[in-house]
Enzyme design. Structure first.
Site, PDB file in Angstrom:
ATOM      1  N   MET A   1       0.800  -1.162  -0.360  1.00 42.96           N
ATOM      2  CA  MET A   1       0.166  -0.006  -0.035  1.00 42.96           C
ATOM      3  C   MET A   1       0.915   1.225  -0.046  1.00 42.96           C
ATOM      4  SD  MET A   1      -2.625   1.529   2.639  1.00 42.96           S
ATOM      5  CE  MET A   1      -2.055   3.378   2.838  1.00 42.96           C
ATOM      6  N   PRO A   2       1.191   1.672  -1.155  1.00 41.91           N
ATOM      7  CA  PRO A   2       2.114   2.762  -1.140  1.00 41.91           C
ATOM      8  C   PRO A   2       1.239   4.152  -0.853  1.00 41.91           C
ATOM      9  CG  PRO A   2       2.570   1.571  -2.997  1.00 41.91           C
ATOM     10  CD  PRO A   2       1.460   1.299  -2.484  1.00 41.91           C
ATOM     11  N   LEU A   3       2.217   4.981  -0.297  1.00 36.40           N
ATOM     12  CA  LEU A   3       1.560   6.209   0.180  1.00 36.40           C
ATOM     13  C   LEU A   3       2.310   7.393  -0.582  1.00 36.40           C
ATOM     14  CD1 LEU A   3      -0.497   7.871   1.797  1.00 36.40           C
ATOM     15  CD2 LEU A   3       1.132   7.915   3.599  1.00 36.40           C
ATOM     16  N   SER A  72       6.103   6.076  -0.031  1.00 36.97           N
ATOM     17  CA  SER A  72       6.179   5.355   1.306  1.00 36.97           C
ATOM     18  C   SER A  72       5.874   4.092   0.717  1.00 36.97           C
ATOM     19  CB  SER A  72       5.791   5.864   2.395  1.00 36.97           C
ATOM     20  OG  SER A  72       6.311   7.063   2.674  1.00 36.97           O
TER      21      SER A  72
END
Length: 126
Positions: A1-3, A72
């Site tokens: 789950m990239p931010l 992230s």
């Protein structure tokens, strides 16, 4: 789950910003196997007095259209996947909205799975 956080100078159109979102999401889907609807991104725009960059740092000639992309993500990807992500981002953002490869600075910040909470105060990946 990239931010994903994108910083850029103010003044571009809504379509330009949406093309950045679309290109980044597509690159992450293709290279990082990001699932459908896993889109957590924000763009911040800055006036020239609040946006500084090294115009020639690292031997790369940047223009005032430079964007900073910080992603992230969990520390689960290989070096080859990371390289593929960087290449694909530059390709897609070059196509639409037309950002020069020299104007795309990417920073990947990795963390352990237990450092993520998707909501409800739970560590879903721990």
């Amino acid at each position: 789950m990239p931010l994903t956080f994108i910083a850029m100078r103010a003044g571009q159109s809504d379509a330009y910003r949406q093309a950045i979102f679309d290109g980044l999401y597509r690159a992450m889907r293709e290279t990082f196997s990001v699932p459908d609807d896993d889109q957590f991104m924000t763009i911040t725009e800055h006036d020239p007095a609040n946006f500084r960059y090294g115009a020639t740092y690292g031997g790369i000639d940047r223009s005032s259209n430079v964007i900073f992309v910080q992603i992230s993500a969990m520390n689960t990807r290989t070096v080859e996947q990371k390289k593929a992500l960087y290449r694909r981002i530059v390709e897609l953002l070059g196509e639409d909205p037309g950002i020069r490869p020299e104007d795309i600075l990417i920073n990947l910040v990795e963390g352990a799975r237990e450092n993520w909470s998707l909501g409800r105060g739970l560590a879903q990946y721990a």
